[in-house]
Design a protein around this motif. Structure first.
Motif, PDB file in Angstrom:
ATOM      1  N   SER A  34       0.856  -1.183   0.000  1.00  0.00           N
ATOM      2  CA  SER A  34       0.000   0.000   0.000  1.00  0.00           C
ATOM      3  C   SER A  34       0.887   1.225   0.000  1.00  0.00           C
ATOM      4  CB  SER A  34      -0.922   0.010   1.222  1.00  0.00           C
ATOM      5  OG  SER A  34      -0.158   0.154   2.402  1.00  0.00           O
ATOM      6  N   ARG A  35       0.282   2.380  -0.159  1.00  0.00           N
ATOM      7  CA  ARG A  35       1.069   3.601  -0.181  1.00  0.00           C
ATOM      8  C   ARG A  35       1.598   3.910   1.217  1.00  0.00           C
ATOM      9  NH1 ARG A  35      -4.285   4.904  -0.961  1.00  0.00           N
ATOM     10  NH2 ARG A  35      -5.264   6.267   0.568  1.00  0.00           N
ATOM     11  N   GLU A  36       2.621   4.724   1.269  1.00  0.00           N
ATOM     12  CA  GLU A  36       3.297   5.038   2.523  1.00  0.00           C
ATOM     13  C   GLU A  36       2.336   5.734   3.489  1.00  0.00           C
ATOM     14  OE1 GLU A  36       5.538   7.210   5.436  1.00  0.00           O
ATOM     15  OE2 GLU A  36       4.462   8.174   3.797  1.00  0.00           O
ATOM     16  N   ALA A  37       2.428   5.346   4.776  1.00  0.00           N
ATOM     17  CA  ALA A  37       1.627   5.943   5.857  1.00  0.00           C
ATOM     18  C   ALA A  37       0.135   5.770   5.618  1.00  0.00           C
ATOM     19  CB  ALA A  37       1.971   7.422   6.025  1.00  0.00           C
ATOM     20  N   SER A  38      -0.241   4.632   5.085  1.00  0.00           N
ATOM     21  CA  SER A  38      -1.651   4.358   4.808  1.00  0.00           C
ATOM     22  C   SER A  38      -2.127   3.245   5.737  1.00  0.00           C
ATOM     23  CB  SER A  38      -1.834   3.953   3.346  1.00  0.00           C
ATOM     24  OG  SER A  38      -3.178   3.619   3.092  1.00  0.00           O
ATOM     25  N   PHE A  39      -2.986   3.580   6.681  1.00  0.00           N
ATOM     26  CA  PHE A  39      -3.530   2.586   7.591  1.00  0.00           C
ATOM     27  C   PHE A  39      -4.896   3.039   8.102  1.00  0.00           C
ATOM     28  CE2 PHE A  39      -0.227   5.178   9.576  1.00  0.00           C
ATOM     29  CZ  PHE A  39      -0.944   5.850  10.552  1.00  0.00           C
ATOM     30  N   ASN A  40      -5.684   2.041   8.485  1.00  0.00           N
ATOM     31  CA  ASN A  40      -7.025   2.281   9.017  1.00  0.00           C
ATOM     32  C   ASN A  40      -6.982   2.208  10.536  1.00  0.00           C
ATOM     33  OD1 ASN A  40      -7.625   0.133   6.406  1.00  0.00           O
ATOM     34  ND2 ASN A  40      -8.391   2.218   6.310  1.00  0.00           N
ATOM     35  N   VAL A  41      -7.592   3.185  11.178  1.00  0.00           N
ATOM     36  CA  VAL A  41      -7.655   3.228  12.638  1.00  0.00           C
ATOM     37  C   VAL A  41      -9.114   3.185  13.060  1.00  0.00           C
ATOM     38  CG1 VAL A  41      -7.060   4.507  14.724  1.00  0.00           C
ATOM     39  CG2 VAL A  41      -5.525   4.548  12.758  1.00  0.00           C
ATOM     40  N   ASN A  42      -9.446   2.170  13.850  1.00  0.00           N
ATOM     41  CA  ASN A  42     -10.823   1.995  14.329  1.00  0.00           C
ATOM     42  C   ASN A  42     -11.826   1.960  13.184  1.00  0.00           C
ATOM     43  OD1 ASN A  42      -9.862   1.993  16.953  1.00  0.00           O
ATOM     44  ND2 ASN A  42     -10.225   4.180  17.249  1.00  0.00           N
ATOM     45  N   GLY A  43     -11.422   1.363  12.057  1.00  0.00           N
ATOM     46  CA  GLY A  43     -12.318   1.204  10.924  1.00  0.00           C
ATOM     47  C   GLY A  43     -12.445   2.412  10.023  1.00  0.00           C
ATOM     48  N   GLN A  44     -11.745   3.501  10.310  1.00  0.00           N
ATOM     49  CA  GLN A  44     -11.820   4.705   9.483  1.00  0.00           C
ATOM     50  C   GLN A  44     -10.966   4.543   8.229  1.00  0.00           C
ATOM     51  OE1 GLN A  44     -13.671   7.329   9.905  1.00  0.00           O
ATOM     52  NE2 GLN A  44     -14.299   7.331  12.048  1.00  0.00           N
ATOM     53  N   ARG A  45     -11.335   5.267   7.184  1.00  0.00           N
ATOM     54  CA  ARG A  45     -10.548   5.261   5.955  1.00  0.00           C
ATOM     55  C   ARG A  45      -9.198   5.932   6.205  1.00  0.00           C
ATOM     56  NH1 ARG A  45     -13.998   7.493   1.026  1.00  0.00           N
ATOM     57  NH2 ARG A  45     -12.077   6.833  -0.016  1.00  0.00           N
ATOM     58  N   SER A  46      -8.193   5.470   5.463  1.00  0.00           N
ATOM     59  CA  SER A  46      -6.844   6.010   5.660  1.00  0.00           C
ATOM     60  C   SER A  46      -6.764   7.494   5.306  1.00  0.00           C
ATOM     61  CB  SER A  46      -5.840   5.216   4.819  1.00  0.00           C
ATOM     62  OG  SER A  46      -6.135   5.331   3.437  1.00  0.00           O
ATOM     63  N   ALA A  47      -7.605   7.950   4.396  1.00  0.00           N
ATOM     64  CA  ALA A  47      -7.595   9.363   4.004  1.00  0.00           C
ATOM     65  C   ALA A  47      -8.100  10.268   5.117  1.00  0.00           C
ATOM     66  CB  ALA A  47      -8.437   9.566   2.751  1.00  0.00           C
ATOM     67  N   PHE A  48      -8.702   9.693   6.153  1.00  0.00           N
ATOM     68  CA  PHE A  48      -9.243  10.492   7.255  1.00  0.00           C
ATOM     69  C   PHE A  48      -8.208  10.789   8.334  1.00  0.00           C
ATOM     70  CE2 PHE A  48     -13.814   8.771   6.496  1.00  0.00           C
ATOM     71  CZ  PHE A  48     -13.898   9.565   5.364  1.00  0.00           C
ATOM     72  N   ASN A  49      -7.006  10.229   8.213  1.00  0.00           N
ATOM     73  CA  ASN A  49      -5.975  10.477   9.217  1.00  0.00           C
ATOM     74  C   ASN A  49      -5.340  11.846   9.010  1.00  0.00           C
ATOM     75  OD1 ASN A  49      -6.367   7.887  10.290  1.00  0.00           O
ATOM     76  ND2 ASN A  49      -4.898   6.994   8.859  1.00  0.00           N
ATOM     77  N   ASN A  50      -4.849  12.397  10.086  1.00  0.00           N
ATOM     78  CA  ASN A  50      -4.263  13.736  10.073  1.00  0.00           C
ATOM     79  C   ASN A  50      -2.804  13.648  10.512  1.00  0.00           C
ATOM     80  OD1 ASN A  50      -3.775  16.475  10.102  1.00  0.00           O
ATOM     81  ND2 ASN A  50      -4.979  16.895  11.926  1.00  0.00           N
ATOM     82  N   PHE A  51      -1.885  14.036   9.623  1.00  0.00           N
ATOM     83  CA  PHE A  51      -0.457  13.957   9.907  1.00  0.00           C
ATOM     84  C   PHE A  51       0.094  15.345  10.239  1.00  0.00           C
ATOM     85  CE2 PHE A  51      -1.190  10.102   7.553  1.00  0.00           C
ATOM     86  CZ  PHE A  51      -0.350   9.178   8.156  1.00  0.00           C
ATOM     87  N   LEU A  52       0.865  15.403  11.313  1.00  0.00           N
ATOM     88  CA  LEU A  52       1.532  16.632  11.729  1.00  0.00           C
ATOM     89  C   LEU A  52       3.018  16.344  11.902  1.00  0.00           C
ATOM     90  CD1 LEU A  52      -0.985  17.824  14.480  1.00  0.00           C
ATOM     91  CD2 LEU A  52      -0.785  18.721  12.169  1.00  0.00           C
ATOM     92  N   LEU A  53       3.849  17.275  11.470  1.00  0.00           N
ATOM     93  CA  LEU A  53       5.302  17.161  11.612  1.00  0.00           C
ATOM     94  C   LEU A  53       5.815  18.426  12.281  1.00  0.00           C
ATOM     95  CD1 LEU A  53       7.871  15.537  11.045  1.00  0.00           C
ATOM     96  CD2 LEU A  53       8.020  16.689   8.821  1.00  0.00           C
ATOM     97  N   ASP A  54       6.253  18.287  13.524  1.00  0.00           N
ATOM     98  CA  ASP A  54       6.670  19.445  14.321  1.00  0.00           C
ATOM     99  C   ASP A  54       5.585  20.510  14.358  1.00  0.00           C
ATOM    100  OD1 ASP A  54       9.020  18.559  15.340  1.00  0.00           O
ATOM    101  OD2 ASP A  54      10.313  19.576  13.899  1.00  0.00           O
ATOM    102  N   GLY A  55       4.347  20.072  14.450  1.00  0.00           N
ATOM    103  CA  GLY A  55       3.228  20.990  14.569  1.00  0.00           C
ATOM    104  C   GLY A  55       2.691  21.531  13.266  1.00  0.00           C
ATOM    105  N   LEU A  56       3.317  21.196  12.134  1.00  0.00           N
ATOM    106  CA  LEU A  56       2.874  21.694  10.835  1.00  0.00           C
ATOM    107  C   LEU A  56       2.053  20.643  10.105  1.00  0.00           C
ATOM    108  CD1 LEU A  56       6.154  23.450   9.649  1.00  0.00           C
ATOM    109  CD2 LEU A  56       4.166  24.486  10.746  1.00  0.00           C
ATOM    110  N   ASP A  57       1.087  21.096   9.324  1.00  0.00           N
ATOM    111  CA  ASP A  57       0.267  20.197   8.526  1.00  0.00           C
ATOM    112  C   ASP A  57       1.142  19.430   7.544  1.00  0.00           C
ATOM    113  OD1 ASP A  57      -1.395  19.430   6.137  1.00  0.00           O
ATOM    114  OD2 ASP A  57      -2.992  20.212   7.392  1.00  0.00           O
ATOM    115  N   ASN A  58       1.004  18.104   7.535  1.00  0.00           N
ATOM    116  CA  ASN A  58       1.860  17.262   6.702  1.00  0.00           C
ATOM    117  C   ASN A  58       1.019  16.257   5.918  1.00  0.00           C
ATOM    118  OD1 ASN A  58       4.326  16.357   5.667  1.00  0.00           O
ATOM    119  ND2 ASN A  58       4.550  14.809   7.254  1.00  0.00           N
TER     120      ASN A  58
END
Length: 284
Positions: free
Chosen positions: A183-207
């Motif tokens: 699968s694509r990098e950093a793609s995973f389902n949490v509690n049944g949610q779609r992977s596109a629903f995850n929110n990535f932050l890097l040192d507080g910045l939107d990533n």
């Protein structure tokens, strides 16, 4: 024609004004999600609050410190604190100076550290062997911190630190419809949610990579090297409204920071099929 030029100039003026206000406003403080907070109470042996105490929070790796005063309830709080190892020192007239044991402050933690002081002189210093609470009692969110030890020691097939999010309960690898083994990098389902629903932050910045243009590539915009990641927190439920936007997990990564000690590392990354194990059915 003259009116059009004047309108264009007026629009440019308003645009520059808005940009200037944004740069000077406190909005800059929004991107501080990777920082943590330290709160606690200073009390005497009877449990009574000690107000007006001078409380100092010191980073043991950099010796950078900040000071605060306790309020009428003996409460102190330090906000926007960088991750690392810290000690708390409390000083008050009529009481011994009390210093806590070092404790670790993780990304976006709200660490509770209470200090009990004894009667005496300020020149007397007492070091407490235990201070910080292990249980996180100051927030209702459910989260897991993947620390430096896990990032350094656990094997990663592909050098993606985000794969370690699979250590979090309720997390599974997310596969594309036309793929069954990857699968694509950093793609995973949490509690049944779609992977596109995850929110990535890097040192507080939107990533985040938004939209469908990231299909087949990565869910996060800039995947940092595992050697650059200090730790990351995966919040899966009931997290603060400050994150917003996404109903899935919040992956909050923090880049490593320096200390007063000089240190470094050297490594070589080689991936070659010559190192693969021989198959059990290989013809001789």
């Amino acid at each position: 024609m003259r009116r059009r030029i004047q309108s264009a100039r007026l629009m440019c003026f308003y645009l520059l004004l808005v940009v200037g206000l944004v740069m000077l406003s406190p909005v800059v403080g929004w991107a501080q999600f990777e920082n943590a907070s330290v709160i606690g109470y200073v009390r005497d042996k009877s449990g009574a609050a000690v107000s007006g105490s001078s409380v100092t929070l010191t980073n043991t790796g950099t010796n950078v410190s900040q000071t605060s005063k306790t309020d009428g309830e003996g409460k102190f709080e330090f906000n926007s604190v960088n991750i690392g190892n810290y000690v708390v020192t409390a000083e008050s007239a009529g009481f011994q100076t009390t210093k806590t044991a070092p404790f670790a402050l993780t990304v976006n933690a709200r660490q509770r550290v209470d200090v009990n002081v004894a009667a005496g002189t300020v020149n007397e210093t007492v070091e407490v062997s235990a201070a910080a609470q292990i249980l996180d009692t100051e927030t209702s969110s459910r989260s897991t911190v993947v620390g430096t030890r896990e990032v350094e020691s656990l094997p990663l097939n592909g050098r993606s630190y985000a794969d370690l999010a699979l250590l979090v309960p309720g997390t599974r690898k997310s596969f594309l419809e036309n793929q069954t083994t990857s699968s694509r990098e950093a793609s995973f389902n949490v509690n049944g949610q779609r992977s596109a629903f995850n929110n990535f932050l890097l040192d507080g910045l939107d990533n985040n990579n938004y939209g469908t243009s990231n299909q087949g590539f990565a869910n996060e915009n800039i995947p940092p090297s595992p050697d650059a990641v200090s730790e990351f927190r995966v919040e899966v439920n009931n997290y603060s409204a400050e994150y917003g936007r996404a109903p899935g997990a919040v992956v909050n990564a923090a880049i490593r920071r320096g200390t007063n000690q000089i240190h470094g590392r050297a490594w070589d990354y080689v991936r070659n099929t010559s190192f693969n194990a021989i198959g059990p059915f290989l013809a001789t």
